[in-house]
Design an enzyme around this catalytic site. Sequence first.
Site, PDB file in Angstrom:
ATOM      1  N   SER A 182     -11.162  -3.995  30.972  1.00  0.00           N
ATOM      2  CA  SER A 182      -9.934  -4.581  31.498  1.00  0.00           C
ATOM      3  C   SER A 182      -8.864  -4.790  30.438  1.00  0.00           C
ATOM      4  O   SER A 182      -7.693  -4.906  30.771  1.00  0.00           O
ATOM      5  CB  SER A 182     -10.248  -5.897  32.199  1.00  0.00           C
ATOM      6  N   HIS A 210     -11.537  -2.518  38.001  1.00  0.00           N
ATOM      7  CA  HIS A 210     -10.304  -1.752  37.822  1.00  0.00           C
ATOM      8  C   HIS A 210     -10.442  -0.280  38.200  1.00  0.00           C
ATOM      9  O   HIS A 210      -9.455   0.446  38.204  1.00  0.00           O
ATOM     10  CB  HIS A 210      -9.815  -1.850  36.372  1.00  0.00           C
ATOM     11  N   LYS A 241      -7.738  -6.031  43.328  1.00  0.00           N
ATOM     12  CA  LYS A 241      -6.940  -5.203  42.423  1.00  0.00           C
ATOM     13  C   LYS A 241      -6.360  -4.043  43.229  1.00  0.00           C
ATOM     14  O   LYS A 241      -5.488  -4.290  44.057  1.00  0.00           O
ATOM     15  CB  LYS A 241      -7.786  -4.856  41.218  1.00  0.00           C
TER      16      LYS A 241
HETATM   17  C1  LIG Z   1     -10.515  -9.048  37.268  1.00  0.00           C
HETATM   18  C2  LIG Z   1     -11.908  -8.845  36.852  1.00  0.00           C
HETATM   19  C3  LIG Z   1     -12.934  -9.654  37.345  1.00  0.00           C
HETATM   20  C4  LIG Z   1     -12.636 -10.887  38.167  1.00  0.00           C
HETATM   21  O1  LIG Z   1     -12.238 -10.556  39.447  1.00  0.00           O
HETATM   22  P1  LIG Z   1     -11.450 -11.646  40.307  1.00  0.00           P
HETATM   23  O2  LIG Z   1     -11.583 -11.162  41.698  1.00  0.00           O
HETATM   24  O3  LIG Z   1     -10.057 -11.658  39.789  1.00  0.00           O
HETATM   25  O4  LIG Z   1     -12.153 -12.956  40.087  1.00  0.00           O
HETATM   26  C5  LIG Z   1     -14.234  -9.349  37.025  1.00  0.00           C
HETATM   27  N1  LIG Z   1     -14.521  -8.303  36.227  1.00  0.00           N
HETATM   28  C6  LIG Z   1     -13.556  -7.512  35.706  1.00  0.00           C
HETATM   29  C7  LIG Z   1     -13.939  -6.366  34.823  1.00  0.00           C
HETATM   30  C8  LIG Z   1     -12.225  -7.771  35.996  1.00  0.00           C
HETATM   31  O5  LIG Z   1     -11.268  -7.010  35.466  1.00  0.00           O
END
Ligand SMILES: *Cc1c(COP(=O)(O)O)cnc(C)c1O
Length: 394
Positions: A182, A210, A241
Amino acid sequence: MTDKLAWITKALNELREKKLYNTIRTIDSPQGAWLTVDGRKTLNFCSNNYLGLANDPRLTEAATAAIEQFGVGPGAVRTIAGTMSLHVALEKRLAEFKEAKAAIALQSGFAANLAVIPALVSRGDAIFSDELNHASIIDGCRLSRAEIVRYTHNNPNDLRTILANKRGQYNRAIIITDGVFSMDGDMAPLAQLCDLKEAYDALLMVDDAHGTGVLGRTGRGTGEYCDCLARIDLHMGTLGKALGCAGAYLAAARVVIDTLINHSRAFIFSTSLPPGVPAAAMAAIDLVDSAEGLGLRAKLEANRAQLAQALMAGGMDLLGSSTQIIPVLTRDPVPTMQMTAHLLEAGIFLQGIRPPTVAPGLCRLRATVMASHEALDLERAAEQILAVYREFAP
Ligand SMILES: *Cc1c(COP(=O)(O)O)cnc(C)c1O
């Protein structure tokens, strides 16, 4: 009277002095390519709404219809109040999408990692974890009480050596990795990790927050991109996302999902997703899985390549990014925040990322590209980023 909160104020002031203090911007518009930030129109490079689905009318209509039929809130936890048919339908669709036997919807990606990992491993077991894994994976691992063995980022050779030396000391084992990292925007070598988990009797868990919706011909994620989707044991992903909603899921074998329903505290003791979300998420998956989705992914890839190439031509270090997450290494917090502030002045909204999100000395500007960015806007953004870098880089 003594101020009982003085120690907290002092700690916050220390953060301010180190330029590590967080302030959160107020947004008065949807998460599109353009945003109104603190009242000003700016080009958005902070959103994970990569395909523009968060404000697509097909999603908002699906959510609205579901809210009208089922209400705003789900009432209680599913183990007590039962499951709305919408959640069941979403889980079936997610399982199909990830080529798994079953799936479970969870409240957020963070909650999903806390829900899944401790339900599967505990004392006497081992987790082999990429050193750059997301904070929620790290916390899920800690909560499990299994031994956490970190391997060098995206280095299957290091992991092989570690497994050869250590796997025999533990009962069960899981290898865990982000699909797309991320903060670096690079991809895990999933096919090689599949070989290793098969050779060393471990499960492979991929957090594809992602990658889902974005990577692979049909948007099934990093596993599809690496041509090993069906070999992955535990597919974690988020709905918040590219899918434009909120929440998360695990897709896996039926027994894994049943284990979560019986043992996972973050599932059992937490109210499920509001009904609008599964309805909108199903509309999002249908879109991702369509010819339109293919077109959006092609646009996103073209945009990503354009911005990355312009920045690399200007000599920027993008830390090996190969996806829509594009970091520009700036190293120290002070110049990083100066660059972020000047970019915002110039109408470009992107975040400077500092510790604890990244290691000290590895601060960066992090741009996330969307399918809805226009070529001219990307060109202007690259020019501005290069200009502030030249002005403020140490
Ligand atoms: C954004 C993210 C999360 C958390 O997800 P949310 O739904 O925002 O709590 C977990 N793992 C990764 C790799 C992320 O980028």
